[in-house]
Each structure stands twice: as structure tokens, then as C-alpha cells.
Design a protein around this motif. Structure first.
Motif, short mmCIF file in Angstrom:
data_model
loop_
_atom_site.label_atom_id
_atom_site.label_comp_id
_atom_site.label_asym_id
_atom_site.label_seq_id
_atom_site.Cartn_x
_atom_site.Cartn_y
_atom_site.Cartn_z
N GLY A 89 0.79 -1.23 0.00
CA GLY A 89 0.00 0.00 0.00
C GLY A 89 0.82 1.28 0.00
O GLY A 89 0.26 2.37 -0.11
N VAL A 90 2.15 1.19 0.11
CA VAL A 90 2.98 2.41 0.14
C VAL A 90 3.32 2.80 -1.30
O VAL A 90 3.81 1.98 -2.06
N ASP A 145 3.54 2.87 -7.24
CA ASP A 145 3.31 1.88 -6.18
C ASP A 145 4.61 1.13 -5.90
O ASP A 145 5.24 0.59 -6.81
N LEU A 146 4.98 1.10 -4.62
CA LEU A 146 6.22 0.43 -4.22
C LEU A 146 5.97 -0.77 -3.34
O LEU A 146 6.89 -1.29 -2.69
N SER A 196 14.79 1.67 -8.59
CA SER A 196 14.71 1.59 -10.04
C SER A 196 13.36 2.10 -10.54
O SER A 196 13.30 2.85 -11.53
N ARG A 197 12.30 1.72 -9.83
CA ARG A 197 10.97 2.18 -10.26
C ARG A 197 10.81 3.69 -10.06
O ARG A 197 10.22 4.38 -10.90
N LEU A 198 11.36 4.21 -8.98
CA LEU A 198 11.28 5.66 -8.73
C LEU A 198 12.06 6.44 -9.79
O LEU A 198 11.63 7.50 -10.26
N ASN A 253 -5.30 -3.48 4.32
CA ASN A 253 -4.43 -2.30 4.38
C ASN A 253 -4.93 -1.20 3.45
O ASN A 253 -5.48 -1.47 2.38
N GLU A 254 -4.77 0.04 3.87
CA GLU A 254 -5.13 1.20 3.06
C GLU A 254 -3.86 1.73 2.35
O GLU A 254 -2.76 1.54 2.84
N THR A 255 -4.12 2.40 1.21
CA THR A 255 -3.00 2.97 0.46
C THR A 255 -2.40 4.13 1.25
O THR A 255 -3.11 5.00 1.74
N GLN A 256 -1.09 4.12 1.36
CA GLN A 256 -0.38 5.22 2.03
C GLN A 256 0.42 5.95 0.94
O GLN A 256 1.45 5.48 0.49
#
Length: 583
Positions: free
Chosen positions: A53-54, A60-61, A71-73, A132-135
Motif C-alpha cells: 500500500g505504500v 506503487d512500491l 529503479s521504479r522511482l 491495508n489502506e494505500t499510504q
């Protein structure tokens, strides 16, 4: 077992209910087991991955390790947005990176891991249960202010205009000081835009304000100085004593003694010094030594005469005060007595005077103005007497070169050019006088040369003396042991001038050698100057070529067994012919 248990169709007893405390205990036990499992999971789970969710921005990580998350960032940061820059009516669309914009991917990664490790137990339980909620963490944008400022300055460079100060000038037509207006400039507010951009890097439109840049000196600021300068420009009378001669400075002559600057009225000290000498020459009535005058072929004695003169220091002080105070319209100088240095009693009998030396020169092809100045100067030198031991000063004897002293405009050498100037031709007389005094053996106190070789003084090249009022004089010391008389003979019809030196008989013999030329430099190529005063295509020569020379002449003085030699050196510049060409 009771007897009832054997009775047929006997009802069974219902089971005893479970106690409520037992049920609650079992549920609590389940939760405790679940929490325990979560704690155990939390204690045992890896810190090398990001919690579900982070995400950073829209990236999305969840569950990624450090390398994959970075790498994604970085991939997300590779997409650079455009920014619109506006300033007035101008606009530009540029990549944000050109303006110092970047994404801090390392800081984003650290923030994502910090958010994961900072979750509460309940958040971890919910994550295990899939609840879990998205943070969502913000993208960490930053601005390089130095790069942003440089880029914006480059973009808006043509929009900036510097203010032009108003200036003070002298209107030669109206003969008055005036103000040339200035203009305001435009300044683009780059610094403010960079500051706003740094505080809010998420902006995609930057608006730069344009402000007016006022000049340091405006017309309104300079006008009072101009008014003051024009008020000072007025005629000024200078009188020697209450009844003595008066010298009048015109308004323009007074204006030439100062400048009107942006910082105030500034005195022209050199111009004041020149005017002090001119005033003194005009108002002074110096003592006259006993002298001779020529009547026919005979010398007749003329008695001495006392006089009065001004004090140059006083003239300078009063003139300086007058230049700064427009209320002063006249100056009264305190006269000083002037006593003769040669009296009639000390003047030898004219019949005992002998011709010591003679100087000659010719001035063919001279203009009418030049002839006037030659005649005037020769007349003023004629009959001059120099007392023994005194210095002869050509300018003092002349009384100064000024219109008031009878001189007119003729060709002179000034500022590297041959131009019209007051007193052109006086040097013909100073040169001829120098030749006579030098051949008489008098020591040279001051002698100046011309800038270039002048044809009027040929063929005796280098045997000449230039004078300029003020600053350049011809001075020779009378060491003959008695007074000397200077006599001039000017023949305008034949363009010849002769200067004679008379005095007591001398035992010394003087000889002057021809010029010894050390080197010669060819004159430069002609120079052509466009002139609106001439018809198109017409050409007029205004200066004449002359080769440069480095030379000297030698004088030998023999007096009995004593022999003395000296020399006069001259270095003429190569001179350029100048032509004006109509345009």
C-alpha cells in the motif's frame, strides 16, 4: 444411575449451557493468538521490503526491495514535465529540468522505507488480513536556485532594458546649459520567480513580474543644477583698483570657467588659471624700465616709469568666488606697486651700444591674419631692454596673446593638428628673436620646439622656438654685463623679419653649427575626413605632411682662452597630411 433412567419414554435432560466466560475466553484466545502471530510476523518479517500500500506520488512500491523500488522511482522521475514561463506578453515552454527542477529519488526511497517501518501493530494486522489502506507519499521535487536563475535570466535577457540617465549638456546654439531627458528601463523579476519556484516546485507555470527601473538621474533632479549653471553664466567685470583698467568677461567666457555636472558645479581650474593670466595681462600696468627708442638711425633714451599690477593669487581667489556666486557682477583688484629694474641713470649712452647679433627669418605665403600677428608681435618686442642679469621673457614682453592685445586668429599647432587659433604667426617672431639671442651667446632658460618641421623657419632646420600663451615661453638670461636692446625690422612686402641685439661691446665670439640630423622618419599616408561643409566630392587640404627628424644644433662660445659649447636638441614628429572631403 437413577431409577428414572429405566423408565420408558422418559424425557431426556437438556445439556447444560456453556458458561459465558468460557466463550469470551475462547474468542480472546483467538485474537490473542492472531495478535501474537502478527507480533511474531512483525518481529520476524524482513525490513528490506516496502510495506503493502505504500506509494510515492502515483508510483506503487508495495513489497519492493530497495534496489527495485529505487529503479521504479528513477523510471518515474525520467519523465520531465514542461513549465510555461511568462513575462509580460512573452512566454516560453521549457522542460522543468532546464529550470533546475529534479526529483530526489533517494529521499523518496528513504521516506517509503520509513513509512513501512513506522506502521503500528494494528496497521500490520490489517495488512495481514488484506485490509491495508494505500499510504500515498508526496513526490520529493527540488529546485536548483542557481540554475533556475541563470536559465530565467537567459530567457528574459532581451526584455530587460537599462534605464538611461538624464544628462547635462551645453547648448552651443542657445549658449546655455540644458538637460537631455533620460528614459526608464524595464527589469524582469527573476529573483522573486526563482524564490516562488523553489517554495512550490510543483508549479508548472512561472509568471515573472516586470517592473520599471528608474534612472539615477532624472530631468527633475538635474534641472535645478542646470538653472544654477545658467544663472552663473553672466558678464563679469574685473577692475584694477577703483580707477584702473577694466577687463570684461562675457557670459560665455564665464561659462567656460566651470562645468555643470550631475554632482554639482565643478570649477575648471586650468581654465581659471588661463583667465587669471589674461586678466593680469589686460589690467596690469607694469613698470617700464628705462629704454631706448629708435628715431631714424639714432637711439634715444626713454626714462623709466613706475606702475601698478595685480596679484594673480587674489585674481584666482576672487574669480573662483564669482564663479560660484551669481550675485557677484564685478571684481575690484587691489593694485600692487611695480618698480622699474633699470633706471635712466643706469642706461648706457646709446652711442656706446654695438650690434651684438642678428636673427633672420622669412614668412612667404603667409595669410593676411598671420601677417597681422607677425607685425603686432614684432612691434611689441621692438625697443625692449633687458637689464644685466635679468631674464628676457618673450610672453612678458609681448604682454600676452589675446584679442585685447591686438592678436587675431591664424593657423596654430594644437592637439596634434594644424588648426585656426589665436595668435598664429607669433612664433615667427619668437623664433627670430631666439636666433638673435642664441647667436648673442645668452644662456637658454626656456625654449620649446614645434611639434613638426615648419616651412616658415627653413632652411635653418631646428633653429626655432615655439611659444604658447599660457604654458610655453621663450626665456634667455642677459649675461652680457650690461643692458641689451632688442630691435625688430619687419618688412611685410618682402616677407622678411630681422631681430637685432644691441648692447655693450662683447669680447666673446659665437658660432652656431648647421643642424646635425640623427634620424629621419617618413610622414604617414594622408588622412581623409568627411565634411558636410564642402560640396559632395570636393576636397580641401587642411594639414600638410612633414617628415619626422631627430636633430641638434651646436653653439660654440669663445671668450679669450675660454671655450664653451652647448647644444639645442629637437625631435620633430612625422606629420600627416589631412584632407576634408565633401559628403
Amino acid at each position: 444411575m437413577t431409577p428414572d433412567s429405566f423408565l420408558p419414554n422418559a424425557p431426556k435432560k437438556p445439556p447444560a449451557p456453556r458458561p459465558f466466560a468460557l466463550t469470551l475466553g475462547l474468542v480472546g484466545l483467538g485474537v490473542a493468538l492472531l495478535v501474537g502471530s502478527a507480533l511474531a510476523f512483525g518481529m520476524n518479517s524482513s525490513t528490506d521490503t516496502i510495506a503493502p500500500g505504500v506509494q510515492v506520488g502515483d508510483t506503487d512500491l508495495s513489497g519492493l526491495n530497495r534496489a527495485d523500488a529505487l529503479s521504479r522511482l528513477q523510471a518515474a522521475a525520467a519523465t520531465v514535465p514542461n513549465v510555461v514561463v511568462r513575462a509580460g506578453t512573452a512566454s516560453w515552454t521549457v522542460p522543468a529540468s532546464q529550470l533546475g527542477w529534479t526529483i530526489d529519488t533517494q529521499a523518496e526511497l528513504d521516506a517509503a522505507f520509513a513509512a513501512s517501518s513506522g506502521r503500528s501493530v494494528l496497521q500490520k494486522v490489517e495488512s495481514m488480513l488484506g485490509q491495508n489502506e494505500t499510504q500515498k507519499l508526496p513526490a520529493l521535487q527540488k529546485i536548483d536556485a542557481v540554475q533556475a536563475k541563470a536559465a530565467l535570466n537567459t530567457l528574459t535577457a532581451t526584455l530587460n532594458t537599462a534605464p538611461q540617465n538624464a544628462s547635462i549638456y551645453f547648448d552651443k546654439t542657445r549658449l546655455r546649459y540644458a538637460v537631455k531627458p533620460g528614459t526608464a528601463g524595464v527589469q524582469v523579476g527573476v529573483d522573486a520567480a526563482v524564490q516562488a519556484w523553489a517554495q512550490h516546485p510543483e508549479q508548472r507555470t512561472l509568471t515573472l513580474e516586470q517592473t520599471q527601473a528608474d534612472p539615477l538621474y532624472t530631468s527633475a533632479k538635474l534641472q535645478p543644477l542646470v538653472d544654477q549653471g545658467n544663472l552663473l553664466s553672466r558678464p563679469l567685470n574685473v577692475r584694477l583698483g577703483e580707477t584702473g583698467p577694466v577687463f570684461t568677461l562675457t557670459a560665455l567666457q564665464v561659462a567656460n570657467l566651470y562645468w555643470v555636472r550631475t554632482g554639482g558645479i565643478e570649477l575648471d581650474k586650468s581654465a581659471i588659471a588661463v583667465k587669471v593670466k589674461q586678466i593680469a595681462a589686460a589690467v596690469d600696468q607694469p613698470a617700464e624700465n628705462a629704454r631706448y627708442t629708435v628715431k631714424g638711425n639714432a637711439f634715444v633714451k626713454v626714462p623709466e616709469k613706475a606702475g601698478v599690477v595685480s596679484d594673480p593669487a587674489q585674481i584666482s581667489k576672487l574669480l573662483t568666488a564669482a564663479v560660484t556666486d551669481p550675485k557677484i557682477k564685478s571684481l575690484v583688484l587691489t593694485p600692487k606697486p611695480s618698480l622699474p629694474t633699470l633706471t635712466l641713470a643706469n642706461l648706457p649712452d646709446a652711442t656706446k651700444l654695438t650690434l651684438i647679433a642678428t636673427g633672420k627669418s622669412t614668412y612667404y605665403h603667409s595669410s593676411a591674419a598671420r601677417r597681422v600677428n607677425v607685425s603686432n608681435a614684432a612691434g611689441k618686442i621692438n625697443g625692449a631692454v633687458v637689464a644685466p642679469g635679468d631674464n628676457f621673457s618673450f610672453l612678458d614682453t609681448l604682454g600676452g596673446i589675446s584679442p585685447e592685445n591686438g592678436f587675431v586668429t591664424g593657423l596654430i599647432i594644437s592637439a596634434g593638428r594644424t588648426v585656426d587659433g589665436l595668435g598664429g604667426g607669433v612664433c615667427q617672431v619668437s623664433t627670430t628673436t631666439f636666433r638673435a639671442l642664441y647667436q648673442a651667446g645668452l644662456p637658454v632658460v626656456e625654449r620649446n620646439q614645434h611639434a613638426y618641421r615648419v616651412g616658415y623657419y627653413e632652411p635653418q632646420v631646428g633653429f626655432e622656438a615655439a611659444v604658447y600663451d599660457p604654458g610655453k615661453d621663450l626665456k634667455m638670461k642677459n649675461d652680457t654685463g650690461g643692458p641689451i636692446l632688442i630691435k625688430t625690422i619687419n618688412d611685410n612686402a618682402r616677407s622678411t623679419l630681422t631681430v637685432q641685439v644691441w648692447g655693450l661691446p662683447q669680447t666673446r665670439k659665437v658660432s652656431v653649427s648647421p643642424a646635425i640630423i640623427l634620424s629621419e622618419t617618413a610622414h604617414p599616408a594622408p588622412k581623409y575626413i568627411p565634411s558636410s561643409a564642402l560640396p559632395k566630392g570636393q576636397m580641401k587640404q587642411v594639414d600638410w605632411a612633414a617628415d619626422g627628424f631627430n636633430l641638434y644644433i651646436t653653439r660654440t662660445i669663445r671668450d679669450g682662452q675660454k671655450v664653451q659649447t652647448d647644444k639645442v636638441s629637437t625631435e620633430y614628429k612625422p606629420w600627416q597630411a589631412v584632407y576634408e572631403v565633401g559628403e
